[in-house]
Write an enzyme that holds these catalytic residues in place. Sequence first.
Site, mmCIF file in Angstrom:
data_model
loop_
_atom_site.group_PDB
_atom_site.id
_atom_site.type_symbol
_atom_site.label_atom_id
_atom_site.label_comp_id
_atom_site.label_asym_id
_atom_site.label_seq_id
_atom_site.Cartn_x
_atom_site.Cartn_y
_atom_site.Cartn_z
ATOM 1 N N TRP A 142 2.597 40.203 2.171
ATOM 2 C CA TRP A 142 2.974 39.595 0.507
ATOM 3 C C TRP A 142 1.902 39.796 -1.226
ATOM 4 C CZ3 TRP A 142 -2.372 36.572 -0.949
ATOM 5 C CH2 TRP A 142 -2.275 35.709 -1.034
ATOM 6 N N ASP A 223 -4.493 37.718 8.158
ATOM 7 C CA ASP A 223 -4.760 36.813 7.381
ATOM 8 C C ASP A 223 -4.319 36.126 8.173
ATOM 9 O OD1 ASP A 223 -4.385 35.519 5.238
ATOM 10 O OD2 ASP A 223 -3.559 36.894 4.901
ATOM 11 N N LYS A 259 -1.093 25.852 3.782
ATOM 12 C CA LYS A 259 -0.042 25.566 3.997
ATOM 13 C C LYS A 259 -0.641 24.285 5.363
ATOM 14 C CE LYS A 259 0.108 29.276 2.251
ATOM 15 N NZ LYS A 259 1.842 29.528 1.053
HETATM 16 N N1 KET Z 1 -2.511 34.676 2.880
HETATM 17 C C1 KET Z 1 -0.402 34.774 2.844
HETATM 18 C C2 KET Z 1 -0.042 35.620 4.075
HETATM 19 C C3 KET Z 1 -0.397 33.948 2.226
HETATM 20 O O1 KET Z 1 1.486 34.238 2.374
HETATM 21 C C4 KET Z 1 0.169 33.441 0.815
HETATM 22 C C5 KET Z 1 0.475 32.251 -0.004
HETATM 23 C C6 KET Z 1 -1.850 33.055 1.446
HETATM 24 C C7 KET Z 1 -2.419 34.389 2.090
HETATM 25 C C8 KET Z 1 -2.559 32.693 -0.138
HETATM 26 O O2 KET Z 1 -2.332 31.371 0.096
HETATM 27 P P1 KET Z 1 -3.484 29.445 -0.377
HETATM 28 O O3 KET Z 1 -2.868 28.875 -1.019
HETATM 29 O O4 KET Z 1 -4.799 30.781 -1.167
HETATM 30 O O5 KET Z 1 -4.719 29.788 0.662
HETATM 31 N N2 KET Z 1 1.754 32.634 -0.167
HETATM 32 C C9 KET Z 1 3.048 31.845 -0.527
HETATM 33 C C10 KET Z 1 2.124 31.112 -1.401
HETATM 34 C C11 KET Z 1 1.593 32.289 -3.329
HETATM 35 O O6 KET Z 1 2.261 33.349 -3.028
HETATM 36 O O7 KET Z 1 0.204 31.793 -3.330
HETATM 37 C C12 KET Z 1 3.667 32.676 -0.662
HETATM 38 O O8 KET Z 1 4.122 33.809 0.222
HETATM 39 O O9 KET Z 1 4.787 31.731 -1.165
#
Ligand code: KET
Length: 414
Positions: A142, A223, A259
């Site tokens: 990511w 993570d 999610k």
């Molecule tokens: N870790 C990973 C691996 C991840 O894909 C995301 C979010 C997050 C943490 C953080 O999510 P949060 O909303 O802070 O709980 N990924 C998606 C959204 C983004 O980029 O913020 C994505 O990859 O589309």
Amino acid sequence: MQCLRTLRYFSVWSQVPMGPADPILGVAAQFKADPSTQKVNLSIGAYRDNEGKPVVLESVKRAEQIIKEKKLDNEYLPVEGLQSFIDASIKLGYGDAYYAQNGKSIAGCQVLSGTGAVRLGFEFAKKFLPQGTKVYMPNPTWPNHHNIARMAGLEILEYRYFDPKTRGVDFSGLVEDLSKAQNGSVILFHACAHNPTGCDLTTAQWTKLLDLSKQKNFLPFFDMAYQGFTSGDVNKDAEAVRLFTNQGVPIVLGQSFAKNMGLYGQRTGCLSFVCANQSEKDKVVSQLKLLARPLWSSPPLHGARVADIILNTPELNQLWLSEVKMMADRIQYMRVSLANTLKNLGSPHDWSHISKQIGMFAFTGVGPDHVKELIAKYHIYLLSSGRISIAGLNEGNVKYVAEAFHDVTKNTKL
Ligand code: KET
């Protein structure tokens, strides 16, 4: 007159350069700005229903109803957050049995979703691990992992993860890279549903990494942003975390409820550290509070209350688990549907990896030029890496998307 005198005749910020758009949020913004009625958003990892609409889970609605009925106030949470939510998150991540035995020595802190978990965890690592400790990340990962480590002042190195030739995990490359890593390094793992590749490790591969981690005194940092999205079962998806903790490895765990509870904008998450005993745990929590206080001072209340009620109310918990399964199943169904439609269209390429990959994303293998064409010609928005969020597919648009993918790739190599 007074205000004329205070007018500035030079600009303080003229030296500020325009920053580049975020590789994920930038595409989501482009999608929003596109007036086309045919547009399809396969960029950001956010669940959508079969009509392409964002979903508020039934379990979340019921928890919100309970909150409303209780007429609760909006006072600040303590710096470390809502304790009953933290405890329930830890139970969900590590499992009931581990929690019952070792819960008292797990240091937990409520954080601003998965991003906040990684940020606070990296800040902690920077402050308390020996100077020069490096963090190893999978390649690819990511993209925000890199930003976060950089902002926390940690030096980043990468380990091989994905082999574009096999469209699977490059496990020998991974082991070779981590075998060469300095003892005591922080190793970032995606606990499940690897983003962006959609390829996870097998139990045997995790076991090998567990041995390596023990041998090299690594600090495994999991993570876990998609617990439940790989298999539909939150316990199965926590297998890697539990494999390590059941062997007494002191891991760090970042959990997001964005999610799996659909609490994206509520910024609901938990960061936890496996400590040696309760006194170590108390010290770690005290330091987490010192780091969180100048960052956000007190974490957001609403999402934590919702998650707390869902996790601690047996009927709501059951309902939620069934909703997680429903989301995972719909995604799996759309994977198969996209791969099959491409095959039926007579695509010269093998798209079976789309149905084999897991989690929210597919790493399609299309290149940046294909992506540009998909956006320009078809208004289909995806990341330049070729990653698509399968959750953006539905029965109404999958044919359109498959036809577009077929069109832009039929005369090219992948
Ligand atoms: N870790 C990973 C691996 C991840 O894909 C995301 C979010 C997050 C943490 C953080 O999510 P949060 O909303 O802070 O709980 N990924 C998606 C959204 C983004 O980029 O913020 C994505 O990859 O589309």
